[in-house]
Design a protein around this motif. Structure first.
Motif, PDB file in Angstrom:
ATOM      1  N   LEU A 118       0.832  -1.211   0.000  1.00  0.00           N
ATOM      2  CA  LEU A 118       0.000   0.000   0.000  1.00  0.00           C
ATOM      3  C   LEU A 118       0.863   1.257   0.000  1.00  0.00           C
ATOM      4  N   ASP A 126      -4.879  -1.649  -6.469  1.00  0.00           N
ATOM      5  CA  ASP A 126      -3.916  -1.878  -5.374  1.00  0.00           C
ATOM      6  C   ASP A 126      -4.579  -1.645  -4.025  1.00  0.00           C
ATOM      7  N   LEU A 127      -5.355  -0.576  -3.936  1.00  0.00           N
ATOM      8  CA  LEU A 127      -6.040  -0.267  -2.681  1.00  0.00           C
ATOM      9  C   LEU A 127      -7.008  -1.385  -2.306  1.00  0.00           C
ATOM     10  N   PHE A 130      -4.571  -4.900  -1.685  1.00  0.00           N
ATOM     11  CA  PHE A 130      -3.721  -4.848  -0.496  1.00  0.00           C
ATOM     12  C   PHE A 130      -4.496  -4.347   0.726  1.00  0.00           C
ATOM     13  N   GLY A 131      -5.411  -3.403   0.514  1.00  0.00           N
ATOM     14  CA  GLY A 131      -6.244  -2.942   1.616  1.00  0.00           C
ATOM     15  C   GLY A 131      -7.146  -4.042   2.143  1.00  0.00           C
TER      16      GLY A 131
END
Length: 196
Positions: A118, A126-127, A130-131
């Protein structure tokens, strides 16, 4: 993006059952048997992983950029990934002090991996990826620690040899991803190129 979300929901959902919904797991085992439950668990995990990987790959083709991470964050990611790899290996190496102290190094490894990525990635995909894994690992680790407090079971004591082996093997895997091209081969991104 929808494929990524469905994949995340399936993969993280099925991996949450033991920690966050143990009664649901017990009911499923009672209904299908242990082997039947493992079969359903494996099928859902694989389907979720396939959808997750395909969805993330497609989302990367047309990225929706939310922010541009500062340049130094890529260096932080590289350093944090060393820790993530050591924690991951420590979950498998018998009788190491890391596992004896932390009890759940694999979940911590996922947490560090997600946070590290992140820091150096600013796309919507990605958010979400990985979030999602970061939130999942925080919740699962919290539930595992609560279980630890309720049970009187203690972790086996670690040895220095086991700890050195975990750190050495984790460092070797980290180096293979970072400098050996494993990350480039699997993910399509060379970490050193982005960080330099």
């Amino acid at each position: 993006m929808l494929q990524l979300l469905i994949g995340l929901a399936l993969f993280l959902g099925i991996h949450s059952v033991q920690s966050l919904a143990p009664q649901l797991r017990r009911n499923a085992i009672a209904r299908w048997g242990a082997l039947g439950f493992k079969g359903v668990y494996t099928a859902i995990s694989l389907l979720g992983l396939i959808l997750l990987v395909q969805g993330y790959g497609q989302a990367r083709l047309n990225p929706l950029i939310l922010w541009t991470p500062p340049r130094g964050m890529q260096h932080a990611t590289i350093l944090l990934m060393w820790l993530a790899m050591v924690l991951l290996v420590a979950s498998y190496v018998p009788r190491n002090q890391i596992k004896a102290k932390l009890r759940h190094p694999m979940t911590l490894s996922v947490k560090v991996w997600a946070l590290a990525h992140l820091l150096s990635n600013g796309n919507l995909a990605d958010l979400l990826l990985f979030g999602g894994f970061l939130i999942w690992s925080v919740l699962v680790f919290r539930a595992a620690r609560q279980r630890d407090r309720l049970s009187l079971h203690t972790a086996p004591e670690g040895t220095l040899i086991g700890s050195v082996l975990a750190v050495t093997m984790g460092t070797g895997i980290w180096a293979a991803f970072l400098m050996g091209g494993l990350h480039l081969w699997l993910i399509g991104v060379m970490p050193f190129t982005r960080a330099s």
